[in-house]
Design a protein around this motif. Structure first.
Motif, mmCIF file in Angstrom:
data_model
loop_
_atom_site.group_PDB
_atom_site.id
_atom_site.type_symbol
_atom_site.label_atom_id
_atom_site.label_comp_id
_atom_site.label_asym_id
_atom_site.label_seq_id
_atom_site.Cartn_x
_atom_site.Cartn_y
_atom_site.Cartn_z
ATOM 1 N N LEU A 77 0.832 -1.214 0.000
ATOM 2 C CA LEU A 77 0.000 0.000 0.000
ATOM 3 C C LEU A 77 0.863 1.259 0.000
ATOM 4 N N LEU A 78 1.909 1.269 0.838
ATOM 5 C CA LEU A 78 2.797 2.435 0.902
ATOM 6 C C LEU A 78 3.568 2.613 -0.409
ATOM 7 N N ALA A 79 3.966 1.485 -1.043
ATOM 8 C CA ALA A 79 4.641 1.566 -2.348
ATOM 9 C C ALA A 79 3.690 2.135 -3.400
ATOM 10 N N SER A 80 2.423 1.709 -3.365
ATOM 11 C CA SER A 80 1.424 2.240 -4.304
ATOM 12 C C SER A 80 1.211 3.728 -4.076
ATOM 13 N N ALA A 81 1.138 4.137 -2.806
ATOM 14 C CA ALA A 81 0.954 5.562 -2.480
ATOM 15 C C ALA A 81 2.115 6.385 -3.019
ATOM 16 N N ASP A 82 3.322 5.846 -2.875
ATOM 17 C CA ASP A 82 4.509 6.540 -3.367
ATOM 18 C C ASP A 82 4.478 6.636 -4.891
ATOM 19 N N LYS A 83 4.181 5.531 -5.545
ATOM 20 C CA LYS A 83 4.129 5.482 -7.009
ATOM 21 C C LYS A 83 3.052 6.422 -7.562
ATOM 22 N N LEU A 84 1.906 6.501 -6.858
ATOM 23 C CA LEU A 84 0.797 7.345 -7.308
ATOM 24 C C LEU A 84 0.980 8.814 -6.925
ATOM 25 N N GLY A 85 2.005 9.100 -6.140
ATOM 26 C CA GLY A 85 2.273 10.487 -5.741
ATOM 27 C C GLY A 85 1.304 11.007 -4.700
ATOM 28 N N VAL A 86 0.768 10.106 -3.871
ATOM 29 C CA VAL A 86 -0.209 10.534 -2.860
ATOM 30 C C VAL A 86 0.282 10.242 -1.446
ATOM 31 N N ILE A 87 1.564 9.926 -1.313
ATOM 32 C CA ILE A 87 2.093 9.566 0.005
ATOM 33 C C ILE A 87 1.847 10.664 1.026
ATOM 34 N N ASN A 88 1.864 11.937 0.572
ATOM 35 C CA ASN A 88 1.620 13.065 1.481
ATOM 36 C C ASN A 88 0.136 13.390 1.623
ATOM 37 N N SER A 89 -0.712 12.696 0.853
ATOM 38 C CA SER A 89 -2.163 12.936 0.919
ATOM 39 C C SER A 89 -2.880 11.937 1.816
ATOM 40 N N ILE A 90 -2.116 11.024 2.424
ATOM 41 C CA ILE A 90 -2.743 10.022 3.288
ATOM 42 C C ILE A 90 -3.058 10.662 4.634
ATOM 43 N N PRO A 91 -4.335 10.719 5.006
ATOM 44 C CA PRO A 91 -4.678 11.305 6.312
ATOM 45 C C PRO A 91 -4.071 10.494 7.450
ATOM 46 N N LYS A 92 -3.794 11.162 8.547
ATOM 47 C CA LYS A 92 -3.265 10.475 9.730
ATOM 48 C C LYS A 92 -4.318 9.493 10.240
ATOM 49 N N ILE A 93 -3.855 8.343 10.651
ATOM 50 C CA ILE A 93 -4.767 7.304 11.136
ATOM 51 C C ILE A 93 -4.640 7.209 12.648
ATOM 52 N N ASN A 94 -5.778 7.259 13.315
ATOM 53 C CA ASN A 94 -5.782 7.039 14.753
ATOM 54 C C ASN A 94 -5.873 5.530 14.981
ATOM 55 N N GLN A 95 -4.743 4.935 15.371
ATOM 56 C CA GLN A 95 -4.689 3.480 15.509
ATOM 57 C C GLN A 95 -5.075 3.011 16.910
ATOM 58 N N ARG A 96 -5.522 3.957 17.767
ATOM 59 C CA ARG A 96 -5.902 3.562 19.118
ATOM 60 C C ARG A 96 -7.067 2.575 19.038
ATOM 61 N N ALA A 97 -6.874 1.447 19.677
ATOM 62 C CA ALA A 97 -7.918 0.420 19.632
ATOM 63 C C ALA A 97 -9.130 0.885 20.427
ATOM 64 N N SER A 98 -10.288 0.669 19.889
ATOM 65 C CA SER A 98 -11.512 1.047 20.574
ATOM 66 C C SER A 98 -12.605 0.061 20.203
ATOM 67 N N ASN A 99 -13.390 -0.308 21.190
ATOM 68 C CA ASN A 99 -14.527 -1.183 20.920
ATOM 69 C C ASN A 99 -15.577 -0.465 20.092
ATOM 70 N N TYR A 100 -15.528 0.869 20.103
ATOM 71 C CA TYR A 100 -16.584 1.654 19.485
ATOM 72 C C TYR A 100 -16.206 2.226 18.131
ATOM 73 N N SER A 101 -14.925 2.116 17.726
ATOM 74 C CA SER A 101 -14.464 2.841 16.539
ATOM 75 C C SER A 101 -15.244 2.485 15.273
ATOM 76 N N GLU A 102 -15.579 1.215 15.107
ATOM 77 C CA GLU A 102 -16.302 0.815 13.897
ATOM 78 C C GLU A 102 -17.691 1.452 13.848
#
Length: 193
Positions: A77-102
């Motif tokens: 995925l990161l290689a595709s983002a780099d190739k497509l020129g969108v590596i800087n367009s990826i929003p920050k992901i909140n990876q904090r686990a939560s039972n409610y996030s979904e």
């Protein structure tokens, strides 16, 4: 490229870019890769969407579905983002686990599309009804089950049961919000058939 994409958007997306959800994200990434193979670039309108799609796919809960291949998937995925020129367009992901996030995400998606959902009666389009079903939060489906008519052979009983369940939901919400008794009773009386 932009003209080809505009045509593609009208025909394939029906002029509306898809909401990034499970099942849409990988399609958007595939579309972007196809455009880059054809035009050595991707249309500007697609860049933000691809960034969101890659961010979706990079979530821990999505990557975990790949089990032992999750690290390989992340690198891809990161290689595709780099190739497509969108590596800087990826929003920050909140990876904090939560039972409610979904459920939180599904409700946010629902409310982000509220105008389209509210206008569905005017359009009466199968496409719009399908879209609403695809983003409906699980909670909404549970609420609808409470008021759905069940027994087709007993139309009167089913309709009465559905209506009484609906009145109960109104009571529950108003009681939980600490409305006074007169307001609750007045509201229920106005909603009676």
């Amino acid at each position: 490229m932009e003209k080809t994409y505009s045509f593609f958007e009208d025909v394939y997306f029906k002029t509306r870019l898809p909401i990034i959800t499970d099942g849409n994200a990988d399609k958007v990434i595939a579309i972007a890769i196809k455009f880059s193979e054809t035009f050595d670039n991707i249309p500007s309108k697609l860049k933000k969407l691809v960034g969101e799609a890659i961010a979706w796919e990079l979530q821990l809960k999505v990557l975990s579905e790949w089990k032992s291949k999750s690290n390989k998937r992340k690198k891809s995925l990161l290689a595709s983002a780099d190739k497509l020129g969108v590596i800087n367009s990826i929003p920050k992901i909140n990876q904090r686990a939560s039972n409610y996030s979904e459920e939180i995400n599904s409700l946010k998606t629902w409310f982000a599309n509220l105008e389209r959902i509210n206008n569905v009666r005017e359009t009466m389009s199968i496409k719009d009804f399908d879209f609403i079903d695809s983003i409906k939060p699980a909670f909404a489906s549970e609420v609808e089950k409470l008021t759905r008519i069940y027994d087709e052979s007993d139309e009167d009983g089913s309709a009465e049961l559905g209506h009484l369940r609906y009145l109960y939901l109104i009571w529950y919400v108003l009681f939980s919000l600490e409305f006074d008794s007169d307001e609750i009773i007045g509201t229920i009386e106005r909603k009676r058939l």
